[in-house]
Design an enzyme around this catalytic site. Sequence first.
Site, mmCIF file in Angstrom:
data_model
loop_
_atom_site.group_PDB
_atom_site.id
_atom_site.type_symbol
_atom_site.label_atom_id
_atom_site.label_comp_id
_atom_site.label_asym_id
_atom_site.label_seq_id
_atom_site.Cartn_x
_atom_site.Cartn_y
_atom_site.Cartn_z
ATOM 1 N N GLY A 175 70.064 30.082 -84.462
ATOM 2 C CA GLY A 175 68.614 30.120 -84.301
ATOM 3 C C GLY A 175 68.080 31.367 -83.626
ATOM 4 N N ASN A 183 66.847 33.967 -85.165
ATOM 5 C CA ASN A 183 65.575 34.274 -85.834
ATOM 6 C C ASN A 183 64.478 33.335 -85.360
ATOM 7 O OD1 ASN A 183 65.698 36.470 -88.088
ATOM 8 N ND2 ASN A 183 67.657 35.373 -88.234
ATOM 9 N N ILE A 215 71.339 23.707 -99.822
ATOM 10 C CA ILE A 215 70.674 23.916 -101.102
ATOM 11 C C ILE A 215 69.571 22.878 -101.221
ATOM 12 C CG2 ILE A 215 70.984 23.739 -103.598
ATOM 13 C CD1 ILE A 215 73.817 24.933 -103.135
ATOM 14 N N LEU A 216 68.382 23.324 -101.598
ATOM 15 C CA LEU A 216 67.210 22.447 -101.621
ATOM 16 C C LEU A 216 66.950 21.949 -103.038
ATOM 17 C CD1 LEU A 216 65.109 24.773 -99.349
ATOM 18 C CD2 LEU A 216 66.114 22.578 -98.679
ATOM 19 N N HIS A 228 67.347 36.030 -96.292
ATOM 20 C CA HIS A 228 68.691 36.040 -96.867
ATOM 21 C C HIS A 228 69.347 37.390 -96.572
ATOM 22 C CE1 HIS A 228 71.972 34.925 -99.492
ATOM 23 N NE2 HIS A 228 71.911 36.147 -99.991
ATOM 24 N N THR A 270 61.632 29.413 -104.199
ATOM 25 C CA THR A 270 61.336 28.680 -105.437
ATOM 26 C C THR A 270 62.598 27.911 -105.823
ATOM 27 O OG1 THR A 270 61.943 30.610 -106.742
ATOM 28 C CG2 THR A 270 59.600 30.349 -106.209
ATOM 29 N N GLU A 307 64.951 28.436 -107.877
ATOM 30 C CA GLU A 307 66.185 29.183 -108.101
ATOM 31 C C GLU A 307 66.760 29.646 -106.759
ATOM 32 O OE1 GLU A 307 67.743 33.291 -110.076
ATOM 33 O OE2 GLU A 307 65.663 32.725 -110.435
ATOM 34 N N ASP A 347 67.956 31.484 -103.777
ATOM 35 C CA ASP A 347 67.808 32.886 -103.360
ATOM 36 C C ASP A 347 67.131 33.729 -104.443
ATOM 37 O OD1 ASP A 347 69.076 32.288 -100.933
ATOM 38 O OD2 ASP A 347 71.054 32.705 -101.767
HETATM 39 C C1 GAR Z 1 70.686 34.927 -90.649
HETATM 40 O O1 GAR Z 1 71.478 36.076 -90.706
HETATM 41 C C2 GAR Z 1 70.100 34.619 -92.000
HETATM 42 O O2 GAR Z 1 69.834 35.792 -92.733
HETATM 43 C C3 GAR Z 1 71.189 33.822 -92.626
HETATM 44 O O3 GAR Z 1 71.682 33.011 -91.599
HETATM 45 C C4 GAR Z 1 71.560 33.714 -90.380
HETATM 46 C C5 GAR Z 1 70.982 32.795 -89.330
HETATM 47 O O4 GAR Z 1 71.061 33.366 -88.050
HETATM 48 N N1 GAR Z 1 70.714 33.027 -93.715
HETATM 49 C C6 GAR Z 1 71.455 32.704 -94.775
HETATM 50 O O5 GAR Z 1 72.598 33.059 -94.913
HETATM 51 C C7 GAR Z 1 70.746 31.842 -95.803
HETATM 52 N N2 GAR Z 1 71.592 31.635 -96.959
HETATM 53 P P1 GAR Z 1 70.277 32.716 -86.851
HETATM 54 O O6 GAR Z 1 70.597 31.212 -86.860
HETATM 55 O O7 GAR Z 1 70.806 33.373 -85.624
HETATM 56 O O8 GAR Z 1 68.816 32.977 -87.059
#
Ligand code: GAR
Length: 208
Positions: free
Chosen positions: A12, A14, A90-91, A107, A139, A141, A143
Amino acid sequence: VLSVVVLVSGNGSNLQTLIDQQADLGIRISAVVSNRDDAYGLVRAREAGIPTITLNHQQYADREVYDAALIQQMDQHNPELVVLAGFMRILTPTFTRHYHGRMLNIHPSLLPKYKGLHTHRRALEAGDTEHGVTVHFVTEELDGGSPVIQARVPITDTDTEDTLQQRVHAQEYRIYPQAVAWFAEGRLKLINNQAFLDDAALPVTGYD
Ligand code: GAR
């Protein structure tokens, strides 16, 4: 102030950048959702006084039932924007349609390259000299929704998955808040499955 629900499966970091910048971005994170009760993102949310929802996918019969439960829980918080921040599920089309035009994902690749998992490893193994990260509308599809912002990073000879991931993360903390702010300002829209910022079709690449 835009009501935002954030979905996480792990650390988490981000989510944390969005929590820290809520006022500046013009958002209020009204709930944080996780499919794992050990996600550190839940701790970050609780420390910020944000309600959390944990729905363990192993306790649901299938994806349809799980996603319906997610929608039901999330909509109690009336999200105007849904932010996927390391949500590793996957949603279903039911879910993506329900939040169409108001759900973003980040992504860790220069989409359309490297959809799916292990993007840093795959970029290294391919001998790529650059890599990056994409914020896109979600959407049906996987990613595959319209990109909003991309950031590029160089790959050096000495990079490992870890060093590359750190370089990408630094860019994530810059571009995800930017995309969310644009959406909160009403400047970012999905029209006929194409992202627009004001009147310009996206992505804006090389944004710096
Ligand atoms: C991030 O690097 C994000 O880009 C990736 O997961 C990480 C989460 O980090 N997302 C994916 O791979 C989606 N398929 P965080 O939990 O520290 O934010």
